[in-house]
Design an enzyme around this catalytic site. Structure first.
Site, PDB file in Angstrom:
ATOM      1  N   PHE A 238     -10.231  37.244  37.787  1.00 42.20           N
ATOM      2  CA  PHE A 238      -9.940  36.520  39.377  1.00 42.20           C
ATOM      3  C   PHE A 238      -9.390  35.332  40.248  1.00 42.20           C
ATOM      4  CE2 PHE A 238     -13.990  38.248  40.122  1.00 42.20           C
ATOM      5  CZ  PHE A 238     -13.777  39.673  40.999  1.00 42.20           C
ATOM      6  N   HIS A 240      -5.967  34.620  39.066  1.00 46.77           N
ATOM      7  CA  HIS A 240      -4.726  35.824  39.810  1.00 46.77           C
ATOM      8  C   HIS A 240      -4.197  36.108  40.730  1.00 46.77           C
ATOM      9  CE1 HIS A 240      -2.736  33.873  35.421  1.00 46.77           C
ATOM     10  NE2 HIS A 240      -3.905  33.815  35.309  1.00 46.77           N
ATOM     11  N   GLU A 241      -5.504  37.127  40.696  1.00 47.15           N
ATOM     12  CA  GLU A 241      -5.687  37.506  42.310  1.00 47.15           C
ATOM     13  C   GLU A 241      -5.606  36.911  43.409  1.00 47.15           C
ATOM     14  OE1 GLU A 241      -8.773  40.161  41.863  1.00 47.15           O
ATOM     15  OE2 GLU A 241      -9.516  41.107  43.562  1.00 47.15           O
ATOM     16  N   ARG A 242      -6.598  35.768  43.112  1.00 45.18           N
ATOM     17  CA  ARG A 242      -6.662  35.024  44.461  1.00 45.18           C
ATOM     18  C   ARG A 242      -5.750  34.191  44.800  1.00 45.18           C
ATOM     19  NH1 ARG A 242     -13.004  34.005  42.839  1.00 45.18           N
ATOM     20  NH2 ARG A 242     -13.812  35.832  43.359  1.00 45.18           N
ATOM     21  N   THR A 244      -2.877  35.899  44.803  1.00 46.44           N
ATOM     22  CA  THR A 244      -1.289  36.388  45.503  1.00 46.44           C
ATOM     23  C   THR A 244      -1.805  36.469  46.951  1.00 46.44           C
ATOM     24  OG1 THR A 244      -3.059  38.041  45.838  1.00 46.44           O
ATOM     25  CG2 THR A 244      -0.928  37.951  43.525  1.00 46.44           C
TER      26      THR A 244
END
Ligand SMILES: Cc1cc2nc3c(=O)[nH]c(=O)nc-3n(C[C@H](O)[C@H](O)[C@H](O)COP(=O)(O)OP(=O)(O)OC[C@H]3O[C@@H](n4cnc5c(N)ncnc54)[C@H](O)[C@@H]3O)c2cc1C
Length: 378
Positions: A238, A240-242, A244
């Protein structure tokens, strides 16, 4: 100050791709959806889908600054559906395979994802479990050399086109966070189906699906790491996702403001250009100040990540600020366009529709606040 000549050369190649291969097609893709396999092949050939990943699996082996450059340039795309679909591939569904997966999983799934030969999706959310991830009920039960998966997932980006899913499932009834496994699930297995393609307010160029699993036998070798640690792996994924949403937001917000300034400079109201109204100029400057603050928080996060530090607190703060800024800027700039802003032919209307979800998906604003409050000890 932050980027060297190599970063800028890379930026130029991503910009070229956005200008030539993406933006001219956005209108059509908003109506019909993006053919992800075709587009990802091209992006894979250019090395855009594995910027940080190990060259052993076809990645570029570059640092977080290159990843930041890539995401910044996606901020110039005329709509958010496609950038989200791309970032699912690079930052949401594959980091856990890179960090915790076996060489078998890297060869079989990470490598083709980096090459753009396979489309990936991340399957965490369920009808009964969104913000509260631990409430999920999809089960994976070990049976010989396989895990049998039963349950359903919803709101899954790229779900209609994905070749594999990185899927979180319950592997034990024990309370606590050590009762989940993270699996790589190919979508050609018997018992898997896309039960519904969902119709969304925005992000219309990306597909979002409801998925169903009926006794899907996933080979045991498709488990990522340890069968009890999937929740922990997903919490790290998460981050890495957040991350972006930070770079893409300050670039897109600046573009939105620039297009609004162009409009209000030529729009005559009460005998003068709208841009002469102090209240509008001041509002725009307040947002610019927030954009600059977010940019510098982002660069601070990149420095922390480069130094190997845990940036969960700063990323959670950044995701919260970014989502709120986006909503404020997209809605506030649409207001300055007046009726024209509400017309589909005006790009601001797409930004308005597309950005609303950023306060909900990938962890709602309230969830970000809870994370920071916990880390602050209150
Ligand atoms: C377009 C889109 C794409 C998505 N893509 C994916 C994907 O690819 N993969 C995937 O797994 N999921 C995906 N999601 C799911 C997304 O991550 C969830 O929607 C999100 O986590 C919120 O969960 P929920 O919708 O179940 O809302 P709920 O958990 O029901 O929460 C509803 C609202 O309650 C509020 N709330 C929640 N917790 C708290 C709290 N602690 N305190 C106060 N208020 C609170 C928030 O405002 C929240 O919006 C996507 C969603 C959308 C809309």
């Amino acid at each position: 100050m932050y980027f060297n000549e190599t970063h800028e050369a890379f930026r130029a190649s991503v910009k070229r791709f956005v200008d030539r291969e993406i933006n001219p097609n956005m209108e059509a893709w908003e109506a019909e959806g993006v053919p992800l396999h075709e587009l990802f092949r091209k992006m894979g050939d250019l090395g855009f889908l594995g910027i940080r990943y190990d060259p052993r699996w076809g990645g570029q082996g570059l640092d977080y600054w290159f990843e930041t450059v890539f995401i910044e340039e996606l901020g110039h795309v005329w709509g958010w559906g496609l950038p989200v679909a791309i970032m699912v591939q690079t930052n949401m569904a594959t980091p856990a395979i890179d960090m915790f997966g076996s060489d078998f999983l890297k060869e079989r799934y990470l490598k083709p994802a980096i090459a753009g030969e396979k489309v990936a999706a991340i399957a965490v959310t369920e009808p009964g479990a969104g913000s509260d991830v631990a409430a999920l009920s999809t089960r994976a039960v070990r049976d010989g050399d396989a895990y049998v998966i039963n349950g359903s997932k919803t709101f899954i980006t790229n779900g209609c086109q994905a070749d594999f899913l990185t899927l979180l499932a319950r592997t034990s009834n024990d309370p606590g966070h050590h009762s989940y496994g993270l699996f790589v699930v190919p979508t050609d297995l018997h018992g898997f189906s896309v039960s519904k393609k969902l119709d969304k307010v925005g992000l219309r160029s990306s597909d979002t699906a409801e998925l169903f699993f009926d006794n899907v036998r996933v080979p045991a070798v498709n488990l990522i790491g340890n069968e009890r640690e999937g929740f922990i792996y997903q919490m790290q994924q998460f981050q890495h996702e957040r991350f972006t949403i930070l770079p893409i937001t300050y670039i897109a917000c600046r573009d939105i403001i620039d297009m609004t300034v162009t409009y209000i400079k030529q729009r005559i109201v009460f005998g003068k250009p709208l841009s002469t109204k102090q209240v509008l100029r001041h509002r725009l400057v307040e947002w610019l100040a927030e954009i600059e603050s977010l940019r510098h928080l982002t660069y601070h996060v990149v420095r922390m990540k480069t130094a190997g530090l845990d940036a969960t607190r700063e990323i959670s703060m950044g995701k919260l600020l970014a989502a709120q800024l986006l909503n404020k800027v997209a809605s506030g700039c649409l207001q300055m366009f007046g009726g024209m802003g509400f017309m589909n032919e005006t790009l601001i209307s797409r930004h308005f529709r597309d950005t609303r979800v950023m306060s909900i998906a990938g962890g709602a604003d309230e969830v970000m606040k809870d994370i920071v409050a916990r880390m602050e000890g209150f």
